[in-house]
Design an enzyme around this catalytic site. Structure first.
Site, PDB file in Angstrom:
ATOM      1  N   ARG A 173      45.889  44.893  58.225  1.00  0.00           N
ATOM      2  CA  ARG A 173      45.735  43.206  57.382  1.00  0.00           C
ATOM      3  C   ARG A 173      45.371  43.442  56.285  1.00  0.00           C
ATOM      4  NH1 ARG A 173      46.086  43.925  62.456  1.00  0.00           N
ATOM      5  NH2 ARG A 173      44.837  42.861  63.686  1.00  0.00           N
ATOM      6  N   SER A 225      39.588  36.254  64.008  1.00  0.00           N
ATOM      7  CA  SER A 225      38.806  37.078  63.963  1.00  0.00           C
ATOM      8  C   SER A 225      38.133  37.539  62.626  1.00  0.00           C
ATOM      9  CB  SER A 225      39.596  38.927  64.286  1.00  0.00           C
ATOM     10  OG  SER A 225      39.374  38.748  65.535  1.00  0.00           O
ATOM     11  N   GLU A 295      38.359  39.512  57.533  1.00  0.00           N
ATOM     12  CA  GLU A 295      40.065  38.503  57.563  1.00  0.00           C
ATOM     13  C   GLU A 295      39.487  37.367  56.728  1.00  0.00           C
ATOM     14  OE1 GLU A 295      42.333  39.414  60.898  1.00  0.00           O
ATOM     15  OE2 GLU A 295      41.054  41.118  61.683  1.00  0.00           O
TER      16      GLU A 295
END
Length: 303
Positions: A173, A225, A295
């Site tokens: 990520r 998320s 995120e």
């Protein structure tokens, strides 16, 4: 004439230009105040020219893909927001070039139908190819770094060049973009190297991923998320353990179905979503000593 007005005049030929455009219309959260200028572009050339014009005018720019993975402030975003819909695609054997405004999920589905393997896991991921590069999007054991060969990046000067994927230092990520090392630069185009596969089998695998995602994740308006999963435990499990599953603040809520999804259940304010995010982070750290990293990116005029 102000810098913003001069920029608006330069942008008019490049696409559809709006002023004071509510960004809630353009985010998967359905949240966000107005953009001073909002330009929709439909080609990589127009995207590059708009970036150069904004740099020349000294006006800040935010590039919007599908509006996922972000929480826009209630006060909106100052300067220029570019709605990137540059989606041209070129296929040469197993190599495909695609502009950064293409939907990642739709692109992955097309590749599966063509019998090209490597992206079946991505069929349910919201966002654009450009965003997928920035965050090294991934799911179910796969990630973009597995198939990304290189990207074409525009420099603040207006010069564009191809950069090898290895030079982006893609991690879970994250990338040099998320670490602030490529500030002011933008992804124009991606080149991916896929693998030969059986189209029928790939479509079946994609359908299985769809079913798994629908069973686990809530429907409705969210940014996906909220937190990255730390090494110690999944983020949802930590949030659940500190008693925040289902917690609300105004119309913002933590999903009962999946505690790492924060949802807009009506007319939620960005400030209320952020309060829930920070409260979850605080409680998890106080109890477990684990610092959750988001995120979701906070963008715009936060006070």
């Amino acid at each position: 004439m102000s810098a913003l007005e001069r920029l608006a005049a330069a942008l008019e030929p490049l696409g559809e230009l709006r002023r004071a455009e509510p960004l809630a219309r353009h985010t998967t959260f359905g949240i966000g105040g107005p953009a001073d200028l909002f330009l929709t572009v439909r080609s990589g050339e127009a995207l590059g020219r708009a970036l150069t014009a904004a740099a020349d005018a000294g006006v800040p720019v935010f590039i919007l893909g599908s509006g996922s993975n972000i929480l826009v402030a209630d006060a909106g975003i100052r300067g220029l927001v570019i709605d990137n819909r540059a989606r041209a695609e070129q296929l040469d054997g197993l190599t495909v070039r695609v502009e950064s405004g293409a939907s990642f999920a739709a692109f992955a589905r097309r590749m599966c139908r063509r019998g090209l393997d490597g992206l079946a896991w991505a069929v349910g991921i919201p966002g654009t190819l450009g965003g997928a590069v920035v965050y090294n999007a991934g799911a179910y054991g796969g990630c973009l770094a597995d198939v990304l060969r290189r990207v074409r990046i525009q420099e603040p000067s207006g010069r564009a060049e191809w950069v090898d994927a290895a030079d982006l230092r893609l991690v879970y990520r994250g990338s040099r973009f998320t670490r602030g090392e490529l500030r002011g630069r933008a992804v124009l185009e991606c080149e991916l190297e896929l693998f030969p596969g059986d189209a029928a089998d790939l479509v079946r695998r994609a359908a299985a991923f769809d079913a798994k995602r629908l069973a686990a994740q809530p429907r409705g308006r969210s940014a996906g998320s909220t937190f990255k999963n730390p090494p110690e435990a999944p983020a949802w499990k930590l949030i659940d353990a500190v008693g925040m599953r289902g917690m609300r603040r105004g119309d913002a809520a933590i999903s009962e179905k999946h505690a790492n999804f924060f949802v807009n259940e009506g007319n939620a304010a960005a400030a209320d979503v952020r309060w829930l995010i920070e409260e979850a982070r605080r409680r998890v750290f106080d109890r477990f000593g684990i610092r959750l990293e988001t995120e979701v990116e906070f963008v715009g005029a936060w006070t």
